[in-house]
Design a protein around this motif. Structure first.
Motif, PDB file in Angstrom:
ATOM      1  N   SER A  52       0.741  -1.222  -0.142  1.00 33.25           N
ATOM      2  CA  SER A  52       0.007   0.026  -0.035  1.00 33.25           C
ATOM      3  C   SER A  52       0.848   1.367  -0.004  1.00 33.25           C
ATOM      4  CB  SER A  52      -0.862  -0.033   1.141  1.00 33.25           C
ATOM      5  OG  SER A  52      -0.220  -0.023   2.386  1.00 33.25           O
ATOM      6  N   GLY A  53       2.118   1.232  -0.079  1.00 33.04           N
ATOM      7  CA  GLY A  53       2.992   2.256  -0.087  1.00 33.04           C
ATOM      8  C   GLY A  53       4.182   2.405   0.825  1.00 33.04           C
ATOM      9  N   LEU A  54       4.647   3.656   1.079  1.00 39.27           N
ATOM     10  CA  LEU A  54       5.933   3.725   1.917  1.00 39.27           C
ATOM     11  C   LEU A  54       5.621   4.308   3.131  1.00 39.27           C
ATOM     12  CD1 LEU A  54       8.945   3.882   1.895  1.00 39.27           C
ATOM     13  CD2 LEU A  54       9.047   6.210   1.117  1.00 39.27           C
ATOM     14  N   TYR A  55       6.306   3.799   4.194  1.00 38.87           N
ATOM     15  CA  TYR A  55       5.626   4.194   5.578  1.00 38.87           C
ATOM     16  C   TYR A  55       7.028   4.397   6.510  1.00 38.87           C
ATOM     17  CZ  TYR A  55       1.147   2.759   4.161  1.00 38.87           C
ATOM     18  OH  TYR A  55      -0.140   2.384   3.758  1.00 38.87           O
ATOM     19  N   GLY A  70       1.286   3.332  -4.881  1.00 46.13           N
ATOM     20  CA  GLY A  70       1.293   2.253  -5.328  1.00 46.13           C
ATOM     21  C   GLY A  70       2.247   1.422  -4.329  1.00 46.13           C
ATOM     22  N   LYS A  71       2.617  -0.082  -4.691  1.00 48.34           N
ATOM     23  CA  LYS A  71       3.563  -0.764  -4.069  1.00 48.34           C
ATOM     24  C   LYS A  71       4.907  -0.517  -4.229  1.00 48.34           C
ATOM     25  CE  LYS A  71       4.576  -5.852  -4.328  1.00 48.34           C
ATOM     26  NZ  LYS A  71       4.431  -7.173  -5.000  1.00 48.34           N
ATOM     27  N   GLY A  92       6.668   2.806 -11.013  1.00 48.48           N
ATOM     28  CA  GLY A  92       8.049   3.231 -11.602  1.00 48.48           C
ATOM     29  C   GLY A  92       9.122   3.430 -10.627  1.00 48.48           C
ATOM     30  N   ILE A  93      10.097   4.149 -11.022  1.00 45.77           N
ATOM     31  CA  ILE A  93      11.181   4.548 -10.068  1.00 45.77           C
ATOM     32  C   ILE A  93      10.841   5.936  -9.484  1.00 45.77           C
ATOM     33  CG2 ILE A  93      13.498   5.217  -9.944  1.00 45.77           C
ATOM     34  CD1 ILE A  93      14.032   3.142 -12.119  1.00 45.77           C
ATOM     35  N   VAL A  94      10.748   6.197  -8.053  1.00 48.98           N
ATOM     36  CA  VAL A  94      10.554   7.232  -7.482  1.00 48.98           C
ATOM     37  C   VAL A  94      11.666   7.761  -6.672  1.00 48.98           C
ATOM     38  CG1 VAL A  94       8.722   8.260  -5.717  1.00 48.98           C
ATOM     39  CG2 VAL A  94       7.959   6.718  -7.233  1.00 48.98           C
ATOM     40  N   PHE A 124      -7.228   2.651 -20.148  1.00 51.59           N
ATOM     41  CA  PHE A 124      -5.957   2.549 -20.346  1.00 51.59           C
ATOM     42  C   PHE A 124      -5.094   2.628 -18.990  1.00 51.59           C
ATOM     43  CE2 PHE A 124      -7.757   2.208 -24.364  1.00 51.59           C
ATOM     44  CZ  PHE A 124      -7.263   0.799 -25.151  1.00 51.59           C
ATOM     45  N   SER A 125      -4.012   1.936 -18.753  1.00 50.35           N
ATOM     46  CA  SER A 125      -3.164   2.433 -17.652  1.00 50.35           C
ATOM     47  C   SER A 125      -1.924   1.767 -17.903  1.00 50.35           C
ATOM     48  CB  SER A 125      -3.646   1.837 -16.340  1.00 50.35           C
ATOM     49  OG  SER A 125      -3.413   0.798 -16.311  1.00 50.35           O
ATOM     50  N   ASN A 126      -0.882   2.742 -17.669  1.00 46.81           N
ATOM     51  CA  ASN A 126       0.629   2.125 -17.848  1.00 46.81           C
ATOM     52  C   ASN A 126       1.233   1.394 -16.791  1.00 46.81           C
ATOM     53  OD1 ASN A 126       0.773   3.302 -20.505  1.00 46.81           O
ATOM     54  ND2 ASN A 126       1.139   5.302 -19.835  1.00 46.81           N
ATOM     55  N   LYS A 127       1.841   0.463 -16.848  1.00 50.39           N
ATOM     56  CA  LYS A 127       2.840  -0.322 -15.717  1.00 50.39           C
ATOM     57  C   LYS A 127       4.038  -0.509 -16.491  1.00 50.39           C
ATOM     58  CE  LYS A 127      -0.973  -0.873 -13.047  1.00 50.39           C
ATOM     59  NZ  LYS A 127      -1.086  -0.387 -11.690  1.00 50.39           N
ATOM     60  N   PRO A 128       5.025  -0.321 -15.332  1.00 59.08           N
ATOM     61  CA  PRO A 128       6.601  -0.282 -15.657  1.00 59.08           C
ATOM     62  C   PRO A 128       6.498  -1.960 -15.926  1.00 59.08           C
ATOM     63  CG  PRO A 128       6.180   0.810 -13.653  1.00 59.08           C
ATOM     64  CD  PRO A 128       4.907   0.184 -13.888  1.00 59.08           C
ATOM     65  N   ALA A 129       7.513  -2.197 -16.858  1.00 59.18           N
ATOM     66  CA  ALA A 129       7.644  -3.515 -17.384  1.00 59.18           C
ATOM     67  C   ALA A 129       8.861  -3.991 -16.759  1.00 59.18           C
ATOM     68  CB  ALA A 129       8.401  -3.536 -18.931  1.00 59.18           C
TER      69      ALA A 129
END
Length: 129
Positions: A52-55, A70-71, A92-94, A124-129
């Protein structure tokens, strides 16, 4: 007798391995979350990524959400020229320097276009490959 104990031991080992391979329990359950404040967000603690994210996990057993879009799969802390955090996420990269403002570093990365059909129509949605 040795062969008998070897066979029994092997069966026990295989059944325990199969049971642990099928287990979908998470390793760590996040504690109760609280709203972030400037003091607690910058205070010490452990940074943890989840589905569910970063904590930030504090010593008082609370989880302060830092990024919940995101995950989070991997966390990398860089101390080369200035301290910076990098996160491999489902978006993606954050990256972040202060764990308050986050930037996407997805330029020129391959993405998969996912078609989703719902009651509202097609999206449509984009997901990092």
């Amino acid at each position: 007798m040795r062969i008998y104990s070897f066979v029994i031991g092997s069966i026990f080992l295989l059944t325990s391995c199969a049971a642990s391979a099928q287990s979908t329990k998470s390793i760590y359950k996040l504690p109760e979350t609280t709203a972030p404040t400037v003091e607690t967000a910058l205070a010490g603690g452990v940074i943890a990524g989840s589905d569910s994210g970063l904590y930030r996990l504090t010593a008082t057993k609370t989880a302060i959400p830092l990024w919940t879009e995101g995950k989070v799969s991997k966390i990398i802390r860089s101390k080369q020229t200035n301290e910076r955090w990098y996160f491999l996420t489902s978006q993606g990269i954050v990256t972040s320097a202060d764990l308050k403002t986050f930037e996407y570093r997805n330029n020129r990365l391959p993405f998969l276009k996912i078609k989703q059909v719902g009651s509202e129509g097609i999206s449509f949605s984009n997901k990092p490959a």
